[in-house]
Design a protein around this motif. Structure first.
Motif, PDB file in Angstrom:
ATOM      1  N   LYS A  95      20.455  58.321  -5.130  1.00  0.00           N
ATOM      2  CA  LYS A  95      20.168  59.214  -6.708  1.00  0.00           C
ATOM      3  C   LYS A  95      18.498  59.013  -6.908  1.00  0.00           C
ATOM      4  O   LYS A  95      18.421  58.122  -6.629  1.00  0.00           O
ATOM      5  N   THR A 109      21.253  64.339  -5.981  1.00  0.00           N
ATOM      6  CA  THR A 109      22.383  63.371  -5.585  1.00  0.00           C
ATOM      7  C   THR A 109      22.037  63.943  -3.827  1.00  0.00           C
ATOM      8  O   THR A 109      22.921  64.776  -3.934  1.00  0.00           O
ATOM      9  N   ASP A 262      30.445  57.526  -9.619  1.00  0.00           N
ATOM     10  CA  ASP A 262      28.709  57.917 -10.067  1.00  0.00           C
ATOM     11  C   ASP A 262      27.885  56.594 -10.450  1.00  0.00           C
ATOM     12  O   ASP A 262      26.557  56.592 -10.671  1.00  0.00           O
ATOM     13  N   ASP A 264      25.967  53.219  -9.667  1.00  0.00           N
ATOM     14  CA  ASP A 264      25.175  53.192  -8.855  1.00  0.00           C
ATOM     15  C   ASP A 264      24.403  51.527  -8.478  1.00  0.00           C
ATOM     16  O   ASP A 264      25.138  51.215  -9.680  1.00  0.00           O
TER      17      ASP A 264
END
Length: 331
Positions: A95, A109, A262, A264
């Motif tokens: 990202k 992304t 999603d 990270d």
């Protein structure tokens, strides 16, 4: 495995594209493509890897999209295959927080695919490289919120990629040089090699000159001749440069993120590019037998070995205008 790889490769040109700025990215410094690039993988993973390898930059390569394009596999099977490709070092998702020309900030992304398997240290260095750093730096800062923040979305159903520039170059060779007239199947087979030349900075006109100059007389097989020339004269990779989608785009920060969700690396622990929760879910699906191939009774067409000659004839005939029967003379 060879038949699976060929079947996947033939379908690649019609694959859906992701939103602009998202989708597949080619990792730098890959070795030239070879027939045995994924020979060390299991057959299903090798077929998926060969398919993804041939896709252009910006193609959507989420497991849901792959399941639609590779109907022999379901979503769980494609997710499991992508997980194994991350373990083998072929895939990572990052990202990138960027500032664009008008001063707005946004997240994009990008899913990087490497034909050449890489270890965890190489991928970590690649993240630092995308950030524009020549040397290892401090760990990335936690993600900041922004009104203009974006999240990755699957492409809209029915959106298809146009013919690639590589394909157009091959299809146009016969106009420049009749001895290099190619069939549809030849263009599909050689498309990934031409794409590799373009990715290494060779322009369309320069590549056309390379392919059409100094031809033998006669050229017995244009497809075979061009494959050999494309492979033996492949230029080296150019020196890498920090990646920017726009000349005025500034990379603020970069973080590695899970390939499937999603989360990270600032909020969870990643193991070879996948978070613990997603990997545990994949393990449960595998233990329950949910990651196998789609049963024959649910296939849109029977599962069978690919008839290469028939498939090539089908592709060639699709480009030829049908010949109408001559009218009978009047008596």
């Amino acid at each position: 495995m060879a038949s699976a790889n060929l079947s996947a490769a033939l379908r690649a040109p019609a694959h859906p594209m992701a939103k602009a700025g998202y989708g597949k990215r080619h990792a730098p410094d890959q070795a030239p493509p070879r027939a045995d690039d994924f020979a060390g993988l299991e057959p299903r993973e090798a077929a998926v890897a060969a398919y993804v390898d041939r896709l252009p930059e910006g193609a959507a390569i989420g497991y849901k999209v792959l399941a639609e394009e590779l109907p022999d596999y379901g979503q769980q099977a494609c997710r499991s295959a992508l997980d194994r490709l991350t373990r083998a070092g072929h895939l990572r998702r990052i990202k990138v927080h960027v500032t664009v020309a008008d001063g707005q900030m946004r997240w994009v992304t990008r899913t990087y695919f490497s034909r050449t398997a890489r270890d965890a240290d190489w991928w970590a260095a690649h993240v630092r490289f995308v950030r524009g750093m020549d040397a290892p730096g401090q760990p990335p800062a936690p993600a900041a919120t922004s009104a203009a923040a974006e999240t990755v979305e699957e492409p809209e159903p029915g959106v298809r990629a146009p013919r690639s520039e590589a394909y157009d170059i091959l299809a146009g060779l016969g106009v420049r040089e009749p001895r290099l007239q190619l069939a549809e199947g030849d263009c599909v087979e050689l498309e990934h090699l031409v794409g590799e030349w373009l990715a290494r900075g060779v322009g369309r006109e320069q590549l056309t000159r390379v392919l059409t100059s100094g031809l033998p007389t006669p050229v017995h097989s244009a497809g075979h001749f061009l494959r050999k020339r494309l492979e033996t004269k492949m230029p080296p990779n150019p020196a890498p440069r920090p990646e920017k989608d726009h000349p005025s785009e500034q990379v603020v920060s970069v973080v590695m993120m899970c390939l499937f969700c999603d989360e990270d690396e600032t909020t969870t622990t990643l193991d070879h590019g996948v978070c613990r929760d997603c990997r545990a879910q994949i393990a449960r699906d595998e233990a329950a037998g949910l990651t196998g191939d789609v049963p024959d009774t649910f296939l849109a067409r029977p599962r069978a070995e690919v008839d290469v000659a028939a498939r090539m004839a089908e592709l060639r005939s699709a480009t030829v205008r049908p010949v109408l029967p001559a009218p009978r003379p009047r008596r």
